[in-house]
Every structure is written in C-alpha cells, then in structure tokens.
Design an enzyme around this catalytic site. Structure first.
Site, PDB file in Angstrom:
ATOM      1  N   GLU A 211      50.769  51.767  44.909  1.00  0.00           N
ATOM      2  CA  GLU A 211      50.491  53.194  45.026  1.00  0.00           C
ATOM      3  C   GLU A 211      49.430  53.660  44.035  1.00  0.00           C
ATOM      4  OE1 GLU A 211      54.962  52.722  46.064  1.00  0.00           O
ATOM      5  OE2 GLU A 211      53.449  51.720  44.827  1.00  0.00           O
TER       6      GLU A 211
ATOM      7  N   HIS B 139      31.183  45.310  38.575  1.00  0.00           N
ATOM      8  CA  HIS B 139      32.420  46.073  38.421  1.00  0.00           C
ATOM      9  C   HIS B 139      32.159  47.565  38.266  1.00  0.00           C
ATOM     10  CE1 HIS B 139      33.245  41.924  37.065  1.00  0.00           C
ATOM     11  NE2 HIS B 139      34.307  42.095  37.824  1.00  0.00           N
TER      12      HIS B 139
ATOM     13  N   HIS C 170      30.708  28.926  39.334  1.00  0.00           N
ATOM     14  CA  HIS C 170      30.602  30.294  38.803  1.00  0.00           C
ATOM     15  C   HIS C 170      31.757  30.550  37.856  1.00  0.00           C
ATOM     16  CE1 HIS C 170      30.060  34.561  38.428  1.00  0.00           C
ATOM     17  NE2 HIS C 170      31.283  34.770  38.856  1.00  0.00           N
TER      18      HIS C 170
END
Length: 764
Positions: free
Chosen positions: A17, A703, A650
């Site tokens: 949630e 990000h 990576h």
C-alpha cells in the site's frame, strides 16, 4: 518474566500500500494529506499486529528511508535543498529522489529538480539508505516532529511504545564527508542534539528508547571505538532507559566495548552471534538487560523452536527478568504475512514464517520460558513436524545436481584466451565505434506490459496472446533504440517482472510467493524467490526472446542474464547448506543458458552481478573466502564461450576500491558500474589499479526522474578518460530503466548518445 519486543516492522504494507500511495503522490494523482493519512493508517495497523508484544517499535515507519528520517530529525539537510520552502515532506523527497510531487515542484521557491542524495546498501542487505552528507561546518538542530507525531499516535492507540532511532556513532559512520573532513569531528556538535531528543522523549512519558548502533558488528578502529565511549558517556545522564541494538553479525573485538557502555540494555543478533550469548550474559553488568535476537529477522524459514528453547532455557534461568526476546534485527527485511500466500505450495509454505509468523514464534518462545513448554505443546509439536518435513523432503535434495557440483574443476572457469587476445576478435565481429553506447538491460515496464502479464498469470490471456504482446513491446524497444542510434541494443525485458524472480521461476529448486514483497528503497519493492532445494535448469529461459529481438535488427543484441551471485544474494536462501554450494549450483544452471545463447548466434551476453558486493561479510577478515567462491561462480557461468563472444557484467551501488582485484579476476570483457551519484568517485579505484578490460561508468542516475544534460555526461566521461584509456570506455546509464517512464528515457538517452558523438570528436 521474559520481555518480548521487536526492533522494527515492515513499513510497505502487506499488499504494498505504501508503494502505490507514494507513486500516486509523486505523479500528482493524490494529495499530500492523502499520503500522510495512508502512513497513519499503516502505522495503526502495524501496531495492532504487534499488540501481543511487551514493547513495540515507534519511529521505524518512514516514507522513504529511516536514515533519511534521522537526517531530518537532526536538521542535517543538504545545502542544495535548503532554499526550498513549503512542506517538509516535499524537501524530504527532493533529497531522496531529486524531486517531490510534480505539483510541489511547480510551486517551489527554486526551479527544477536537484541532485538526489547518494544511495547505498544498508550493511549486507538488499535495503538501501540515503547517505547523510557532512561538511566540516555542518551544524545540527533538533526537529523531533515526525517521531513525536508517531509516538502520539502509538500512545493514543495504547501501544507500549519504544521509539527507535539511529545512534549517533552509526549515523556519522553511515554518512559521507563531502569535503573529505573528519566525520568524527562532528560528534561534539551532534551529541547535544541527541541529548535533547532523549529529553524530549522522556517528557512524553517514554520509558525505553532503542538506539541502533549496528556498526558494533564491524571492524572498528580505536577512534571509532572511542567515539562510542564519548557518545554514551555524554548521553548517560538522561533519565530515559536506553536499549543499545546491534544486529547483522558478531561483536567479536567490540564485545567488551559494548558491555562497558553505560546503557540499560544491549540487543544482540543471536542468529549470527549465538556463540557470544554466554559471554555477554557473563560480562554484562548485573543490572542490565540482555535482549537476544533468537528469531531470524532476515530470512523466511521457520525457527526450530524446540532447539532454540534448549539454549534459551538455561539463559532465562540465569538472567530472569533481565532476558528480553526479539527477532535478530528489524523485520523490514522479510515479507509481512504468510497468510496471504494462498497459492504457494502447501508443503513449502509449512516451512516458512513471514513477519507476523515470526512474532507468533516469539510469543511461543516467551510463553514456554515464562510458563513452561507444556503451555505451548501443540505449537511446539507443529513446529517440530514442519522442521522434520523440510529436513527430510526429497524435493530439497537432487543427487544429479550434487554430482555435477562434485565434478567442478578449475578449468571450468577459464576462457579460451586472455582478454588481450579476445578483444581484437570481438572488435572485428562487432565493429563498434569509439565510446560505444548501450543500456543496462531493462526499459520501462508500462501499464500495458503489467496488464498483459497479470492477465496471463490469471489465465484470461492465453500464451499466444501473451507472446504477441511481449513481442510488440520488444519491437517497440528495438525501434526506439535504433531511432536513438544506440550501438549495442537490448530487448528491454518486457517479459520479466523482476531480474531474479524471472529466473527463479524457471529453475528447479525455487518457489515463489504472491505477496512476499520487501522494500529495496523508497517505493521500490522486490519479491525475492525462495531457494529451497538443489538448483537445476530444466530448459532454456531467455533464448526465445533474445533471438526474436535480434531478428528485428542488424545491430548487436545483448543477451541478458542475472548472475549466480546476484540471484543468490537477492533470494531467500536455504539455510541448511553453505551459501557457496547453492551459488555453484546456480552457476552451472546459468552457464547452460549462456552456452545456449551463444549457439543461437548472440554476440554479446551480459551477466548482471549487481549484488556482488552486498554479499561481502561485514568484517574484512572474512572477505577472502566469500570473494573466492563468488568470483569462481561468475567465471563458471561466463567462461565457457568462444573468444569472439563478448561477456558484459553490471554492478550497481558498489564501491570497488577494496575489491577491484577480485572484479578484475572475474575477467568479464566489459563491466558497467554505477558512478553518477558519486560523481565518478568510484573510479578512484582505478588510480592505483590498472583495470585490464573495458568499462562503462554509468553517466546518469536512473533512480531520479531528472534528465541529464549532454554537457554533464561529456564532463563525466572526460573524468573517466583520465583514468581509463578512451578506447576501453563505454557510455551507458547507471542501471536498468525499468522504473522510469518513456517520456524520461527518450530525452535522457538522446543526450547520452549525443554526448558519445561529441566525445568521439573531442577525445583521442
């Protein structure tokens, strides 16, 4: 009587949630008030879930990260956000991710986004925290509003509240001095703020506060050890009782220090430090509490309650009321509730315990210690049956896999030729320009992709329809990359819900939950697969999708795999054999996939080892053994191919200076790494170590939604070229683009490709 408590509870909610609430707010689809109300609702629910505890944690809930919360509590905001005004929550998100909700940015005092705070792993877990930033002139000021709000809510609910805060020494240790100043020099300015915080909590009627100092399980030099003595001597005069909490490892050389500090109780991780419990019981002063973390807070297997009681009962007799019981660490690292798992295999389900079930186990242990085992005989019998079932299940043991492990030899991990001989062959086959461009693997997971996957899993979309939908998304990704003029393409991973779960679903020895989500950072949650038995690969896992993508273009198409070490470190791993053995099993399985991709004509194969570093033991003395089997596992996976097949790997959120030799020993032809948030600081590793192969230092932070400029990327790559020969540099983002929107990805990659073209003209 034994006292029960908890160090922290999962904050995301049983059905994620919090994740969805955060993302609605950031997109401008809900209000700040709605987000705050959701937070209050989750806290109320979680305290109710912990109602049987003698003390429940307060302050463990965070909208993004508990370390970032502590920075705001201490008034330690990066200078770049101090010019923003308005609600503190929006500034909080600016530090975390570069911007807050779109509506907040439109009305901000400053224009545009800001650089997001650096993010790194929380010790050796897959949780990430926002790194505190320090300067020599950093000052601190108390803002307890967030913690006091949560405390008031808990007290109104009748919760026996135990506030949880990051301790002063760990807080400084977790941070980074942006001007290379001494972090410990800030301790005299920091301690009065901590003292004021403890006084504030005392004034609110708090009896106990939990101060987390997990760096006590790391190797501390004399200066950091002295910082503990200084800090807790300064805080000793406060009237509040302090439970000093350590976790994730053994105290070892810090044991005497920990027992000597003037606190009222000490929590230790008895899963990792079981052998230290008796010494702690002896050395801890007679008036102090010893809190024993007897339930594993980081893994999902049921505790062997009878075996645990065998060593707890003598301890309880010895300590009496001074014995507290808790999980080993915060339950942040495990899913919320096993009861939600209606589709999980019943036998495997019987072996597991999520956060709520771990609290049930805690209650059984406490009842047995306080009232005798007879009071919980049925629960103990059921637990014993589950432990026996798992230990003897034929599903856990595969003789063929064990035989394959026994056949592993050194030659299995060697390439045909060294890099200097491979590189010209790869160059001739691939024909790439200088500063070749590529991405790390994934492209945005759109609503259409998620809908198709959901319908396929629900049975409302047949396999042909699902394949058609995924092929359409793959074609879109390929066409976008061709339009952008990227040099080495990827298929975009539309068919993958998660880079580890996707492979786990296709390997024998794995099981999968529906709601086994844990927080990685912010709104990012992962659902680790459950490695319960010996691992093998029944059939090819990726070849169909990669070969389809390659059929759409003449440019090289990377095969995309997750490496064995990362699969291991991002799974809930069986605890009945060494992790190294499970890793070798994974290596053999992924090796088969690598060879199948090569047979299918794939020229470039990327094997992600994003989590290599996070598996490092917290103590450097134990690194050698881990790195030996981790590197061996990667080499087994990658090194069966021919010289002209190019192997990429990576790694993200990694610092390389101290393990660079091991990374070089992996012998990947190309390594791509996260560097943009640290402004290429990670490349300092290459000042004194001449990395022999090719490298792609990430040039923009995926990000954050902020779009990097061409000039910024050129500047970063020029910094990189000062350390790495230009002919061995690649240009790529920090990480996969799964969590971004296409509207963010296209302009960012446009600038990245333009930067590469500029570099080809400017850098010789």
């Amino acid at each position: 009587m034994v006292t029960t408590h908890n160090l922290g509870f999962p904050r995301i909610g049983a059905k994620r949630e919090l994740k969805f609430g955060l993302e609605r707010y950031w997109k401008g689809e809900s209000s700040r008030g709605a987000l705050k109300a959701l937070g209050a609702e989750l806290r109320q629910r979680h305290w109710n879930d912990q109602r049987d505890l003698d003390l429940a944690p307060v302050g463990d809930f965070a909208f993004y990260d508990q370390v970032l919360d502590m920075s705001f509590t201490l008034g330690n905001l990066p200078k770049r956000v101090q010019g923003f005004h308005g609600d503190a929550l929006d500034n909080y998100f600016r530090v975390a991710r570069g911007r807050s909700a779109q509506s907040a940015e439109e009305h901000a005092a400053c224009c545009g986004g800001v650089s997001a705070g650096e993010m790194t792993k929380w010790f050796d877990t897959n949780y990430h925290y926002i790194v505190p930033e320090f300067h020599a002139d950093t000052n601190f000021s108390l803002d307890p509003s967030r913690l006091l709000q949560q405390l008031a809510e808990a007290q109104a609910q009748g919760v026996a509240a135990k506030p949880v805060i990051v301790g002063p020494v760990t807080y400084l240790w977790l941070g980074k001095a942006k001007d290379d100043s001494d972090r410990l020099a800030l301790l005299p300015k920091l301690l009065p703020v901590y003292g004021a915080l403890l006084d504030t909590l005392t004034a609110q009627g708090v009896e106990w506060v939990q101060i987390d100092e997990p760096i006590l399980v790391t190797e501390l030099d004399a200066a950091w050890q002295q910082a503990f003595r200084t800090a807790y001597a300064a805080l000793e005069t406060r009237r509040i009782k302090v439970l000093l909490a350590t976790y994730f490892g053994q105290l070892q050389g810090n044991l005497a220090l920990a027992t000597s500090l003037p606190v009222d109780g000490l929590h230790v991780d008895a899963i990792n430090a079981r052998d230290e419990v008796d010494a702690l019981a002896r050395e801890l002063p007679a008036e102090r509490v010893l809190s024993v973390g007897a339930i594993n807070g980081r893994n999902i297997w049921k505790t062997d309650l009878n075996a645990t009681l065998d060593w707890l009962e003598p301890l309880a007799k010895r300590l009496g009321d001074r014995l507290w019981l808790a999980p080993s660490c915060s339950l942040l690292h495990v899913p919320v509730d096993l009861a939600s798992e209606e589709k999980l295999d019943a036998e495997i389900r019987s072996w597991l315990a999520f956060a709520l079930q771990k609290l049930d186990e805690l209650k059984v242990l406490a009842t047995a210690l306080n009232e005798g085992r007879d009071k919980v005989a049925d629960a103990l019998a059921a637990n014993a049956a589950a432990i026996h079932s798992r230990r003897h299940s034929p599903r856990v043991n595969n003789p063929a896999v064990k035989a394959a492990i026994a056949r592993i030899d050194a030659q299995l991990g060697n390439r045909v030729s060294p890099y200097t001989q491979r590189a010209p062959k790869q160059s001739a086959r691939l024909n790439l320009p200088a500063f070749p461009t590529t991405t790390i693997g994934s492209f945005p997971q759109t609503g259409e992709i998620r809908q198709a996957r959901s319908q396929f899993k629900a049975g409302t979309l047949d396999e042909a329809g699902y394949r058609k939908a995924m092929q359409a998304e793959i074609e879109r990704s390929v066409r976008e990359q061709e339009s952008l003029e990227l040099d080495v393409l990827v298929h975009g991973e539309a068919e993958r819900n998660d880079m580890v779960e996707y492979f786990g679903e296709q390997l024998d020895g794995y099981a999968f939950s529906q709601f086994g989500w844990v927080q990685s950072y912010g709104s990012r949650c992962v659902k680790p697969p459950i490695l319960f038995g010996d691992i093998s690969r029944p059939k090819a896992m990726t070849v169909e999708w990669i070969t389809y993508a390659q059929s759409l273009t003449n440019k090289p198409m990377k095969g995309m795999l997750t490496g064995p070490v990362t699969i291991l470190n991002w799974s809930f791993v069986r605890d009945d054999q060494p992790r190294s053995v499970s890793c070798y099993q994974l290596a053999l399985a992924i090796r088969e996939e690598v060879l199948d991709l090569e047979k299918a004509g794939v020229r470039v194969i990327q094997i992600d080892e994003a989590a290599l570093r996070e598996g490092l033991p917290l103590r450097r003395a134990q690194w050698g053994e881990y790195l030996k089997w981790a590197v061996e596992s990667f080499r087994i996976t990658a090194n069966g191919v021919q010289d002209d097949t190019q192997i990429h790997t990576h790694m993200c959120y990694s610092e390389f200076n101290d393990i660079i030799a091991s990374i070089a020993d992996m012998d990947a032809d190309v390594i791509t790494i996260e560097t943009s948030r640290s402004d290429m600081e990670l490349l300092d590793a290459f000042d004194n170590f001449k990395y022999p192969n090719e490298i792609g230092p990430g040039v923009y932070d995926i990000h954050s939604p902020n779009i990097p400029t061409q000039e910024h990327i050129v500047g970063l790559m020029k910094k990189a070229a000062e350390r790495i020969p230009a002919e061995r540099l690649w240009v790529n983002p920090d990480c996969g683009l799964k969590t971004r929107q296409w509207a963010e990805v296209i302009p960012a990659l446009t600038n990245m490709v333009a930067a590469a073209k500029t570099l080809r003209n400017q850098v010789q």
